[in-house]
Design a protein around this motif. Structure first.
Motif, mmCIF file in Angstrom:
data_model
loop_
_atom_site.group_PDB
_atom_site.id
_atom_site.type_symbol
_atom_site.label_atom_id
_atom_site.label_comp_id
_atom_site.label_asym_id
_atom_site.label_seq_id
_atom_site.Cartn_x
_atom_site.Cartn_y
_atom_site.Cartn_z
ATOM 1 N N ALA A 65 15.521 -68.715 -89.803
ATOM 2 C CA ALA A 65 14.360 -69.383 -90.389
ATOM 3 C C ALA A 65 13.205 -69.468 -89.387
ATOM 4 C CB ALA A 65 14.758 -70.772 -90.865
ATOM 5 N N GLN A 66 13.515 -69.778 -88.137
ATOM 6 C CA GLN A 66 12.458 -69.902 -87.124
ATOM 7 C C GLN A 66 11.759 -68.569 -86.888
ATOM 8 O OE1 GLN A 66 11.455 -72.896 -85.742
ATOM 9 N NE2 GLN A 66 9.725 -71.594 -85.157
ATOM 10 N N LEU A 115 9.071 -68.196 -89.470
ATOM 11 C CA LEU A 115 7.910 -69.028 -89.159
ATOM 12 C C LEU A 115 7.116 -68.444 -87.988
ATOM 13 C CD1 LEU A 115 9.543 -72.561 -89.480
ATOM 14 C CD2 LEU A 115 8.244 -71.291 -91.206
ATOM 15 N N ASP A 116 7.829 -67.944 -86.984
ATOM 16 C CA ASP A 116 7.153 -67.363 -85.817
ATOM 17 C C ASP A 116 6.352 -66.123 -86.181
ATOM 18 O OD1 ASP A 116 8.271 -69.346 -84.268
ATOM 19 O OD2 ASP A 116 9.861 -68.085 -83.439
ATOM 20 N N SER A 136 4.709 -65.868 -88.881
ATOM 21 C CA SER A 136 3.657 -66.357 -89.788
ATOM 22 C C SER A 136 3.861 -65.873 -91.220
ATOM 23 C CB SER A 136 2.260 -65.937 -89.290
ATOM 24 O OG SER A 136 2.008 -66.500 -88.017
ATOM 25 N N ALA A 139 5.812 -66.700 -95.051
ATOM 26 C CA ALA A 139 5.775 -67.908 -95.883
ATOM 27 C C ALA A 139 6.869 -68.907 -95.500
ATOM 28 C CB ALA A 139 5.921 -67.525 -97.352
ATOM 29 N N PHE A 140 6.489 -70.173 -95.412
ATOM 30 C CA PHE A 140 7.448 -71.240 -95.109
ATOM 31 C C PHE A 140 8.587 -71.263 -96.120
ATOM 32 C CE2 PHE A 140 8.855 -75.563 -96.120
ATOM 33 C CZ PHE A 140 9.410 -75.939 -94.901
ATOM 34 N N SER A 141 8.287 -70.971 -97.372
ATOM 35 C CA SER A 141 9.317 -71.027 -98.415
ATOM 36 C C SER A 141 10.458 -70.061 -98.135
ATOM 37 C CB SER A 141 8.716 -70.736 -99.789
ATOM 38 O OG SER A 141 8.139 -69.443 -99.822
ATOM 39 N N ALA A 158 11.633 -69.296 -95.242
ATOM 40 C CA ALA A 158 12.476 -69.927 -94.222
ATOM 41 C C ALA A 158 13.249 -71.098 -94.806
ATOM 42 C CB ALA A 158 11.616 -70.396 -93.051
ATOM 43 N N ASN A 159 12.570 -71.908 -95.597
ATOM 44 C CA ASN A 159 13.181 -73.127 -96.124
ATOM 45 C C ASN A 159 14.337 -72.840 -97.070
ATOM 46 O OD1 ASN A 159 13.145 -76.051 -96.466
ATOM 47 N ND2 ASN A 159 12.421 -75.638 -98.541
ATOM 48 N N ARG A 160 14.216 -71.806 -97.879
ATOM 49 C CA ARG A 160 15.232 -71.543 -98.888
ATOM 50 C C ARG A 160 16.545 -71.074 -98.273
ATOM 51 N NH1 ARG A 160 12.733 -67.178 -102.807
ATOM 52 N NH2 ARG A 160 14.434 -68.015 -104.101
#
Length: 244
Positions: A224-225, A228-229, A231, A233-235, A237-239
């Motif tokens: 997930a990180q 994010l690194d 850039s 979508a956050f979604s 990583a979150n899912r």
């Protein structure tokens, strides 16, 4: 012969490494990938390398096709288009060329068919979700080999067709009935969507005539990180933690 069938790695290196280790521990003889090696995740180059090194055959998933220009993805939502554009920009020429040449389907022997989406029209990348859907396509299903393996939905599903009736089997492991047809959705290595965040693949044991869904824990936080690194979508990583 024990055959491992995996799908939808989606550039999740941590999940793929964990699955390959488990496959080795289970003494899998052959590995087949049903496609979508890339997309969503942040390690496309590394995942292409590992899939090429460890699988006997890989099929063309819709995300793979989009990245190399073999399908139009302009109708995808914004975040999905962004990661596909990003992936195309970071892939090596060698891996881009490899993805470009992948087939849509694979037949193994007389009784096994593999495809990424629904096998009836593999280039359309239709989903396989329900027993009702299979019932409406019964003649097409019965025209397929005895075992059809698909990915694409990221769900673990088994549809059994016998005597004109379609039933969904929900066991993690079961023996195949000799006169039944099966359409088996193998789940996802890199982005499970059945509310179980562990990576998943399927083992076909030809000698025992059995199927087993294998779930594998992996380092979700690191995967997930990386998203994010990069850039992305956050979604995406979150899912991973949610399994949706």
């Amino acid at each position: 012969m024990r055959i491992g069938i995996l799908s939808d790695v989606h550039s999740n290196l941590e999940a793929l490494v964990a699955v390959l280790r488990r496959a080795e521990a289970l003494k899998i003889d052959r590995l087949i990938s049903l496609g979508d090696v890339v997309g969503y995740g942040a390690s496309p180059e590394e995942c292409c390398h590992l899939i090429r090194s460890n699988t006997e055959l890989t099929l063309l998933g819709n995300h793979d096709a989009a990245v190399v220009g073999r399908m139009d993805y302009s109708y995808y939502y914004g975040a999905a288009r962004q990661v596909l554009d990003w992936t195309a920009g970071v892939l090596s020429e060698d891996n881009f060329r490899w993805l470009s040449g992948l087939p849509y389907t694979y037949r193994y022997g007389e009784g096994v068919l593999c495809s990424h989406g629904a096998p009836f029209e593999p280039q359309a990348y239709e989903y396989v979700f329900s027993a009702d859907q299979i019932s409406h396509l019964l003649p097409e299903v019965l025209a397929l080999p005895r075992l059809s393996f698909v990915g694409h939905s990221h769900l673990c599903k088994v549809f059994r067709v016998l005597g004109g009736e379609v039933t969904e089997r929900r066991e993690a492991a079961f023996e195949l009935e000799p006169t039944a047809h099966y359409l088996i959705s193998v789940g996802s290595v890199g982005q499970p969507r059945d509310y179980d965040n562990r990576a998943c693949f399927v083992v076909l044991d030809e000698a025992a005539q059995s199927i087993e869904f294998v779930r594998v824990e992996y380092d979700i936080a690191t995967a997930a990180q990386k998203i994010l690194d990069a850039s992305l979508a956050f979604s995406f990583a979150n899912r991973l933690a949610l399994g949706i």
